[in-house]
Structures are given as structure tokens and as C-alpha cells.
Scaffold this motif. Structure first.
Motif, PDB file in Angstrom:
ATOM      1  N   THR A  31     -53.853  16.799 -45.238  1.00 30.82           N
ATOM      2  CA  THR A  31     -52.819  16.965 -46.254  1.00 30.82           C
ATOM      3  C   THR A  31     -51.420  17.110 -45.662  1.00 30.82           C
ATOM      4  O   THR A  31     -50.445  16.892 -46.356  1.00 30.82           O
ATOM      5  CB  THR A  31     -53.114  18.180 -47.139  1.00 30.82           C
ATOM      6  N   GLU A  32     -51.318  17.468 -44.395  1.00 32.25           N
ATOM      7  CA  GLU A  32     -50.017  17.708 -43.785  1.00 32.25           C
ATOM      8  C   GLU A  32     -49.118  16.477 -43.863  1.00 32.25           C
ATOM      9  O   GLU A  32     -47.959  16.560 -44.261  1.00 32.25           O
ATOM     10  CB  GLU A  32     -50.186  18.153 -42.334  1.00 32.25           C
ATOM     11  N   HIS A  33     -49.624  15.324 -43.491  1.00 30.33           N
ATOM     12  CA  HIS A  33     -48.833  14.095 -43.497  1.00 30.33           C
ATOM     13  C   HIS A  33     -48.377  13.751 -44.915  1.00 30.33           C
ATOM     14  O   HIS A  33     -47.229  13.364 -45.133  1.00 30.33           O
ATOM     15  CB  HIS A  33     -49.635  12.942 -42.892  1.00 30.33           C
ATOM     16  N   ARG A  34     -49.279  13.869 -45.863  1.00 28.21           N
ATOM     17  CA  ARG A  34     -48.940  13.533 -47.249  1.00 28.21           C
ATOM     18  C   ARG A  34     -47.898  14.492 -47.812  1.00 28.21           C
ATOM     19  O   ARG A  34     -46.995  14.077 -48.529  1.00 28.21           O
ATOM     20  CB  ARG A  34     -50.191  13.551 -48.125  1.00 28.21           C
ATOM     21  N   THR A  35     -48.015  15.757 -47.502  1.00 24.93           N
ATOM     22  CA  THR A  35     -47.048  16.740 -47.968  1.00 24.93           C
ATOM     23  C   THR A  35     -45.675  16.453 -47.384  1.00 24.93           C
ATOM     24  O   THR A  35     -44.668  16.503 -48.095  1.00 24.93           O
ATOM     25  CB  THR A  35     -47.503  18.162 -47.595  1.00 24.93           C
ATOM     26  N   ALA A  36     -45.621  16.143 -46.098  1.00 25.54           N
ATOM     27  CA  ALA A  36     -44.350  15.814 -45.457  1.00 25.54           C
ATOM     28  C   ALA A  36     -43.745  14.564 -46.095  1.00 25.54           C
ATOM     29  O   ALA A  36     -42.532  14.512 -46.350  1.00 25.54           O
ATOM     30  CB  ALA A  36     -44.555  15.618 -43.964  1.00 25.54           C
ATOM     31  N   ALA A  37     -44.569  13.564 -46.387  1.00 28.51           N
ATOM     32  CA  ALA A  37     -44.080  12.337 -47.014  1.00 28.51           C
ATOM     33  C   ALA A  37     -43.524  12.620 -48.410  1.00 28.51           C
ATOM     34  O   ALA A  37     -42.485  12.082 -48.798  1.00 28.51           O
ATOM     35  CB  ALA A  37     -45.194  11.291 -47.076  1.00 28.51           C
ATOM     36  N   LEU A  38     -44.200  13.473 -49.170  1.00 30.00           N
ATOM     37  CA  LEU A  38     -43.721  13.822 -50.513  1.00 30.00           C
ATOM     38  C   LEU A  38     -42.403  14.592 -50.440  1.00 30.00           C
ATOM     39  O   LEU A  38     -41.509  14.378 -51.271  1.00 30.00           O
ATOM     40  CB  LEU A  38     -44.780  14.632 -51.263  1.00 30.00           C
ATOM     41  N   LEU A  39     -42.274  15.483 -49.472  1.00 26.59           N
ATOM     42  CA  LEU A  39     -41.014  16.216 -49.307  1.00 26.59           C
ATOM     43  C   LEU A  39     -39.877  15.269 -48.933  1.00 26.59           C
ATOM     44  O   LEU A  39     -38.757  15.398 -49.435  1.00 26.59           O
ATOM     45  CB  LEU A  39     -41.162  17.313 -48.262  1.00 26.59           C
ATOM     46  N   ASP A  40     -40.149  14.315 -48.049  1.00 26.44           N
ATOM     47  CA  ASP A  40     -39.141  13.323 -47.685  1.00 26.44           C
ATOM     48  C   ASP A  40     -38.730  12.499 -48.901  1.00 26.44           C
ATOM     49  O   ASP A  40     -37.538  12.233 -49.119  1.00 26.44           O
ATOM     50  CB  ASP A  40     -39.663  12.397 -46.577  1.00 26.44           C
ATOM     51  N   LEU A  41     -39.702  12.090 -49.714  1.00 28.77           N
ATOM     52  CA  LEU A  41     -39.415  11.319 -50.922  1.00 28.77           C
ATOM     53  C   LEU A  41     -38.578  12.143 -51.894  1.00 28.77           C
ATOM     54  O   LEU A  41     -37.613  11.645 -52.479  1.00 28.77           O
ATOM     55  CB  LEU A  41     -40.720  10.863 -51.574  1.00 28.77           C
ATOM     56  N   LYS A  42     -38.921  13.386 -52.065  1.00 28.98           N
ATOM     57  CA  LYS A  42     -38.165  14.286 -52.949  1.00 28.98           C
ATOM     58  C   LYS A  42     -36.722  14.381 -52.494  1.00 28.98           C
ATOM     59  O   LYS A  42     -35.793  14.270 -53.310  1.00 28.98           O
ATOM     60  CB  LYS A  42     -38.814  15.674 -52.968  1.00 28.98           C
TER      61      LYS A  42
END
Length: 107
Positions: free
Chosen positions: A88-99
Motif C-alpha cells: 500500500t505504501e507506493h499507492r498511498t504515495a501516488a495518491l498523495l502526489d496526485l492530490k
């Protein structure tokens, strides 16, 4: 070191998850207290507790004449750290970057 297979096997059964939820809500319950929450025989509850104990998810201690059952959350946390967190770490980081990008924030 925990045996992941034993923990996954223990967590696979809804009755055992329910027993863990009961112990999470109030730790240190007797077999009679746990049995009263389930529509099964005392022997059936004992078998489920044995599987949980084998996975080190439940610890039993004697207090006088009673045996009290306690939740041990450590194996669940180890499973989380080993199998869930890393995925989940990579996906969470990607979502934060998108936000940040959508909201026009700088990193």
C-alpha cells in the motif's frame, strides 16, 4: 518469528475472527464468557481457541481456578507490516502526489 500460514489459517474463519473481536473489546475472558457469545458447544469454542493459540493470537493464563484468554495482536501487526504495508505504501504515495498536483500544491 511467527508462522504466517498459522496466522492466515486462524484468521480465515469468521468464528475465530469473532472471538478475537470479543477479546479486543474486553480482554481476559473465560471460556464460559466466550462460549456464551457463540451458538456452539464448549468443545467447539475450545477447538477454535486452540487454533488461535497455535497462531499465537490468543494467550491463556491461569488466575486462581480460572483460565483467562487474552488477545495477542503482535502476529496481526507482523502480517500487516510484512504483507499489507509494503503493497500500500507506493499507492498511498501516488495518491498523495496526485492530490498535490490537482490542488496545485508544491511537494
Amino acid at each position: 518469528m511467527i508462522d504466517d500460514d498459522l496466522v492466515f489459517k486462524a484468521l480465515a474463519d469468521p468464528t475465530r475472527r469473532f472471538l478475537l473481536d470479543l477479546l479486543f473489546a474486553r480482554d481476559g475472558r473465560t471460556l464460559t464468557e466466550l462460549e456464551s457469545e457463540l451458538a456452539m458447544t464448549r468443545f467447539g469454542v475450545m477447538k477454535h481457541l486452540r487454533v488461535l493459540a497455535d497462531a499465537d493470537l490468543v494467550i491463556t493464563r491461569r488466575q486462581g481456578r480460572e483460565k483467562l484468554h487474552f488477545l495477542n495482536p503482535v502476529p496481526i501487526r507482523q502480517i500487516h507490516d510484512r504483507w499489507i504495508d509494503k503493497y500500500t505504501e507506493h499507492r498511498t504515495a501516488a495518491l498523495l502526489d496526485l492530490k498535490r498536483e490537482l490542488e496545485g500544491e508544491s511537494p
